[in-house]
Structure formats: C-alpha cells, structure tokens
Scaffold this motif. Sequence first.
Motif, mmCIF file in Angstrom:
data_model
loop_
_atom_site.group_PDB
_atom_site.id
_atom_site.type_symbol
_atom_site.label_atom_id
_atom_site.label_comp_id
_atom_site.label_asym_id
_atom_site.label_seq_id
_atom_site.Cartn_x
_atom_site.Cartn_y
_atom_site.Cartn_z
ATOM 1 N N ASP A 234 -0.970 5.912 14.023
ATOM 2 C CA ASP A 234 0.267 5.481 14.418
ATOM 3 C C ASP A 234 0.279 4.375 15.791
ATOM 4 O OD1 ASP A 234 3.124 5.478 14.776
ATOM 5 O OD2 ASP A 234 3.207 7.491 16.007
ATOM 6 N N THR B 298 -0.020 -5.499 7.545
ATOM 7 C CA THR B 298 1.022 -5.219 8.239
ATOM 8 C C THR B 298 0.753 -4.089 9.179
ATOM 9 O OG1 THR B 298 1.449 -3.523 6.497
ATOM 10 C CG2 THR B 298 2.455 -5.666 6.257
ATOM 11 N N ARG B 299 1.871 -3.526 10.161
ATOM 12 C CA ARG B 299 1.479 -2.456 10.821
ATOM 13 C C ARG B 299 1.097 -1.296 10.223
ATOM 14 N NH1 ARG B 299 3.708 1.981 12.366
ATOM 15 N NH2 ARG B 299 3.132 3.103 14.528
ATOM 16 N N ALA B 300 1.822 -1.138 8.992
ATOM 17 C CA ALA B 300 1.849 0.207 8.067
ATOM 18 C C ALA B 300 0.344 0.064 7.536
ATOM 19 C CB ALA B 300 2.731 0.156 6.999
ATOM 20 N N GLU B 301 -0.132 -1.081 7.020
ATOM 21 C CA GLU B 301 -1.392 -1.156 6.548
ATOM 22 C C GLU B 301 -2.619 -0.799 7.567
ATOM 23 O OE1 GLU B 301 -0.711 -4.422 3.069
ATOM 24 O OE2 GLU B 301 -1.094 -5.019 5.112
ATOM 25 N N ALA C 136 -1.959 1.162 10.226
ATOM 26 C CA ALA C 136 -1.923 2.733 10.452
ATOM 27 C C ALA C 136 -2.589 3.365 9.409
ATOM 28 C CB ALA C 136 -0.277 3.052 10.430
#
Length: 269
Positions: free
Chosen positions: A16, A213-216, A218
């Motif tokens: 996170d 991306t941030r999601a990747e 994370a």
Amino acid sequence: MSDTGANFRALHRRGDPVTIVNVWDKGSARMMQSLGAQALATTSAGHAFSMGRVDGGTLSRDEALSHAQDIVAAVSVPVSGDFENGFGEAPETVAETIRLAQEAGLAGCSIEDTALPDFTSYGFDLAVERIRAAAGAARALPRDFVVVARADGVMLGNYDCGEAIRRIRAYEAAGADCVYVPAPPDSAALQRIVNAVSIPVNVLASGPFAKVTRAEFAAMGAGRITIGGALARVAYGAAITAARDILQGDFAGLQRAVDEDDIEDLLAP
C-alpha cells in the motif's frame, strides 16, 4: 508535539505504497502539498539544476540542509531528504549527516552507496558500515527518523541485481528502515528486489517504470514510490521546449502556460 518522523514511518506500508513527490523549491513543495501529496522529498538533481549545477556531488551538506530546511518550513507534511552519499565516505560523517538532517526538520533521508563525484560504488563492507552508522544515529535521535538505504550500483552499471539484493539484505540487518534499488532492468528484477527483504522497498517511477501504475507497484509489494528528479525535468523540459521556439520567433508555446490564478490558488496558505 506531533512526531513527524513517526507519521512519516506510518505511511510506509508494503503493498500500500505512499507516493512521495520530489520537489526542488518552496513553490513546488507548496503546490504539491496543495494537490494532495501526503509526503514530499527533496531531489538532489532538481536542487542542483536550480543552482545552475549538474547532479552528483556538486552540493555541499550545508547547502542541502539549508535547502531542506526551507522545504520543511513551507509545508506541513513530512519531508525526506535526498542526501546523496551522506556527504562523505566515513561512517561517522554519515551519522553526523543523519543528526543534522533531523535538526533541519526532516522526517527521514536516503543514503547512497556511491562515492561522489566519481560515481563508483563503495565496497560491500564499507557500504554496510555506513548504513549501520546511519541507523544507529537515527535510533539515538529524540524523534523518529526513517533511514532509506540505497543500492545505486545497478543504475550506475557498477554491479548487478544479485549484488544489489545482497546489499539491501545487509542494509536491513544493519538497521535500515527502507531500501531502494533505483532503475532495475525490468519488473521481474524489481519483484525479486521487493521479495528479498521484509522492510518497505522504495520504487522509482521514472524512465520505463513511469508506465507502471500505483496499483501495479502495490501488487508487487512496494512500500513507497518516489519520482526522483523526473518532475523537475518535466518542468525544465517544458521551459526548454518553449524557449527554443521563442528564440526562433515562435511564441505559440506560451499558450500552454498554466493560468496564474491556478498557481496562486495552490500557493495559498
């Protein structure tokens, strides 16, 4: 009084990641905070460019500390210092840099394993001792302070990812709070780096990794994201592109300028 270092540490969560925006002056700091940044960091490159210098050992410790103090005073979010190699080779020098960084109001700082200005990498044992000294100094401070240990040799072509992993594991054992291997060759290598330690790993969203991306990040388990000097280079790049046209008599690029009111809104207290 709130412990800025403790607040900053709480933002470091594997899986996170907090996005820490690297800023280069008080104005960029205020604007990034107004846009919602939870934490900021200085950038040695952006600072050096603003001083008319190149990056990599051209800033003194006093200059970096004064610059950091200005950034800290301009915002209310935690700020981390990009302090290159700690402004000296000796572990004792690095420890003193940590103490001075906390006195300047910083919530943490990063220490590279790079001998500047030659851009060679310190030997393994010395690199580890330097981080041990930094961590020891941080734990003796009156407030919490996040020590980020950088293994820069992959980015510089001085050693491979295997050696970087050996180093960050040793940095973790020496007391580092976060580790950072800038510019690994690909996402698979970055995943190996993240998996190699139990503490948060900083990832650099720049170059090819700007497409991630941030999601990747994370999903890989990253603990925090920084952008280094990339945003400063975006800003300078826009100015350079516009100025090239201007000096050829074409002023159309100035139509892309942000409205002054928008900037002033972001700078408002």
